[in-house]
Each structure stands twice: as C-alpha cells, then as structure tokens.
Design a protein around this motif. Structure first.
Motif, PDB file in Angstrom:
ATOM      1  N   ALA A 117      35.628  38.415  59.910  1.00 24.00           N
ATOM      2  CA  ALA A 117      35.084  37.360  59.128  1.00 24.00           C
ATOM      3  C   ALA A 117      35.666  37.286  57.837  1.00 24.00           C
ATOM      4  CB  ALA A 117      33.742  37.298  58.931  1.00 24.00           C
ATOM      5  N   LEU A 118      35.866  38.613  57.005  1.00 23.97           N
ATOM      6  CA  LEU A 118      36.324  38.470  55.641  1.00 23.97           C
ATOM      7  C   LEU A 118      37.807  38.310  55.812  1.00 23.97           C
ATOM      8  CD1 LEU A 118      34.478  41.910  54.358  1.00 23.97           C
ATOM      9  CD2 LEU A 118      34.024  39.535  53.808  1.00 23.97           C
ATOM     10  N   THR A 119      38.513  38.526  56.776  1.00 22.51           N
ATOM     11  CA  THR A 119      39.907  38.495  56.910  1.00 22.51           C
ATOM     12  C   THR A 119      40.221  36.817  56.706  1.00 22.51           C
ATOM     13  OG1 THR A 119      40.408  40.532  57.904  1.00 22.51           O
ATOM     14  CG2 THR A 119      42.204  39.115  58.218  1.00 22.51           C
ATOM     15  N   LYS A 137      41.516  31.749  54.321  1.00 18.75           N
ATOM     16  CA  LYS A 137      41.064  30.520  53.877  1.00 18.75           C
ATOM     17  C   LYS A 137      41.240  30.316  52.606  1.00 18.75           C
ATOM     18  CE  LYS A 137      39.786  26.256  55.179  1.00 18.75           C
ATOM     19  NZ  LYS A 137      40.691  25.444  55.509  1.00 18.75           N
ATOM     20  N   VAL A 138      40.543  31.256  51.535  1.00 19.73           N
ATOM     21  CA  VAL A 138      40.537  31.147  50.003  1.00 19.73           C
ATOM     22  C   VAL A 138      41.784  31.268  49.740  1.00 19.73           C
ATOM     23  CG1 VAL A 138      39.676  32.121  47.969  1.00 19.73           C
ATOM     24  CG2 VAL A 138      38.167  31.927  50.008  1.00 19.73           C
ATOM     25  N   MET A 139      42.705  32.135  49.914  1.00 19.36           N
ATOM     26  CA  MET A 139      44.086  32.219  49.413  1.00 19.36           C
ATOM     27  C   MET A 139      44.996  31.456  49.956  1.00 19.36           C
ATOM     28  SD  MET A 139      43.634  34.608  47.271  1.00 19.36           S
ATOM     29  CE  MET A 139      45.202  35.314  46.666  1.00 19.36           C
ATOM     30  N   GLY A 160      48.697  30.599  48.515  1.00 19.85           N
ATOM     31  CA  GLY A 160      48.279  29.827  47.262  1.00 19.85           C
ATOM     32  C   GLY A 160      49.375  28.910  46.590  1.00 19.85           C
ATOM     33  N   THR A 161      49.692  28.969  45.269  1.00 23.82           N
ATOM     34  CA  THR A 161      50.631  28.120  44.671  1.00 23.82           C
ATOM     35  C   THR A 161      52.119  28.763  44.887  1.00 23.82           C
ATOM     36  OG1 THR A 161      50.236  29.476  42.561  1.00 23.82           O
ATOM     37  CG2 THR A 161      48.928  27.337  42.813  1.00 23.82           C
ATOM     38  N   LEU A 162      52.266  30.008  45.877  1.00 28.46           N
ATOM     39  CA  LEU A 162      53.472  30.391  45.672  1.00 28.46           C
ATOM     40  C   LEU A 162      54.108  29.897  47.116  1.00 28.46           C
ATOM     41  CD1 LEU A 162      55.652  32.765  45.176  1.00 28.46           C
ATOM     42  CD2 LEU A 162      54.037  34.234  46.437  1.00 28.46           C
TER      43      LEU A 162
END
Length: 311
Positions: free
Chosen positions: A65-67, A72-74, A82-84
């Motif tokens: 679940a954390l993975t 999802k967040v990154m 992300g922005t990369l």
C-alpha cells in the motif's frame, strides 16, 4: 511304505523338540518395538507460527500500500517522475528544483518563453575543470560581490563578434565606442592611462586632477587641449612648466593675461617713492621667469633684472 513311515517319525520328532523348546524357560528377553511419535506442530509452537505468518502478511500488505501511495504521490510514469521528464534530448525539469549534492551536466538551458534562474541562500559557484580534474575557471556570485577567477575574462556583444571588455594579467581592454563614467567623483586611476580621446558630457566641465602628485600628459605626435564653448584653466601649487624641445609655444588669443608677475626695480629707485606707472614692459630672465619692468623710451629690462637673481 518304509520311506513314508520314516518321514512321519522324523516330523513327529521335530514337533516334540519344538514343544520342548517352547516349554523350557528362556532367559533372553525379546527385543521391544521403538516408540512411535506423532508427526506435526502442536501446542504453543503452532500458535506462534500462525501469528508470525499473519504478521508477515500484514507487513506485506502495508508495504504494498505504501509503495502504491508513493508512486501516486511522486507521479511516477514511464517518462519519469514528478516534474522530471527523461527524453532523447536529456532531462527536463518543470517548476522549482533543489539539488542537495553536486550537479554534473554538459548544458543547462531554459524554456524559450522563460528565463533561467539559479538561486541559493549563500552564493552560486560555477567551476570549470580540465581533463585532469584541475580547476581552470571559477565564477562566484555572492551577496556582496561577483568574483571570477580565470586566465582571461571577456565580455562580448550579443552576436558574439565584438569584444566589449577583456581582462587578463597583462592588460585590460575596453572595446566599446564610448566609455561613460557617471559617478560624481569621476574615474580614479592609480597608474597610467592610455587613451586617444578624453571628453566631458555636454554642458559639463572636464577636469584632470592629481591631488598629491604631478599630472603628466605625453603623446608621440602632440597633445591637443581644446575647449569649444568655454575657458581652459590650468592651476597648480608650485610650478607650471610648458616645455618644447624642438618647437615653439604659441599662445593665440585676443587677450593674454599674466597675473601676479613680479615688478622689477632699479637700485636707484629703492626706497624712493614709486611714480605712477600705467605701462610696463614684459621681461624674461635666462631661467625663463617673467617679470614686469617700467616702460620707457628704451628697454629697461637690464636695469631691473634684480628679479632674476632670486629665480
């Protein structure tokens, strides 16, 4: 018949011997069978095993679940995170990015519609090294000063063809058409200055001054000082020397005034009342000193040359 009867007698003897052996007491104990243990885990061991299996299953579920949450967040995608974004041209960063460790890149370029901003809480330092890893150039932008360490520093025009400013160990070159100094104190030079032309701004005075030393102007083909719309003033504390080795000193003006010249007197006129004199003769000593002498029908410079004794 005899043979069959003999076999029966032998069988009867064997039966009797077996009976006798069975009836006799035997001191040897028969071997006992080994004990049989049940196979498996029972009791508290079984409960501990089930507990650890359940705990491992819970940890795996939480880890999964954390993975998924981190992905999802990154904003992890196939192209980057992300922005990369990673493409064929290199790496593209969108938004504000922070680097905590050294960054090694070949080229940093901003978008066409936005500037490139490098920001730091202390200073920004750009280093250039050779193939041996030795530092060959450094540019440091700090809160108080901008410092560049290199063998030669150049500033060129936007097209890259004209050299505007160049600084090296031997000399500093300014390649612009006009160098303008707008400070109230002007420009201060500790050593010599070589320039073909010095001009003040319109309606401003041009002043060349040396407060504690001499002011020297030299040129292989002459020095020209011109004031188109004003006067020219040269003043000093001690001696003002105009020297021409192979030419002449030419003063061309409607009125030439030499103020503060001493007045030469004769020995006979010492202590006597000086008559009122309105016309004087300009005389020169062998040393070049100028003085005034009362005008007469003939020159009086010889009779009043006592001024030259003190020059």
């Amino acid at each position: 018949m005899e043979r069959s009867s003999s076999l029966g007698i032998e069988a009867l003897k064997m039966t009797q011997e077996q009976y006798i052996l069975a009836a006799q007491p035997n001191s040897l104990s028969r071997p006992e069978c080994p004990p049989v243990y049940p196979v498996g885990i029972y009791g508290w061991r079984k409960r501990c095993l089930y507990f650890f299996v359940l705990l491992l299953l819970v940890i795996m579920i939480v880890n999964l679940a954390l993975t998924i949450w981190i992905l999802k967040v990154m904003n992890f995608t196939v192209d980057g995170m992300g922005t990369l974004r990673v493409n064929k041209q290199g790496i593209r960063l969108e938004g504000i990015s922070e680097f905590l460790l050294p960054l090694y890149v070949k080229e940093i370029q901003s978008r066409k519609d936005s500037p490139l901003l490098l920001q730091s809480d202390r200073n920004v330092t750009l280093n250039a090294r050779n193939h041996l890893g030795l530092l060959t150039g450094q540019l440091t932008v700090g809160s108080e000063m901008v410092e560049a360490q290199c063998q030669k520093f150049e500033v060129r025009s936007s097209d890259g063809e004209r050299l505007l400013f160049s600084a090296a160990d031997e000399e500093i070159s300014i390649g612009t058409d006009k160098l303008r100094v707008t400070g109230t104190e002007g420009a201060v030079f500790e050593h010599s200055v070589e320039t073909p032309y010095v001009r003040a701004e319109p309606f401003q005075d041009l002043r060349l001054e040396s407060p504690t030393r001499t002011l020297t102007m030299e040129a292989p083909r002459g020095v020209e000082i011109r004031a188109e719309a004003g006067g020219l003033k040269a003043s000093c504390r001690k001696d003002l020397q105009l020297e021409s080795t192979d030419g002449e000193i030419f003063l061309n003006a409607e009125t030439i005034r030499l103020g503060g010249l001493p007045l030469g007197t004769t020995a006979a006129s010492r202590g006597a009342p000086v008559p009122k004199q309105t016309v004087y003769e300009l005389c020169a000593c062998p040393s070049g000193r100028l003085y005034l002498s009362p005008a007469a029908l003939e020159s009086t410079c010889q009779t009043t040359s006592n001024v030259c004794l003190w020059s």
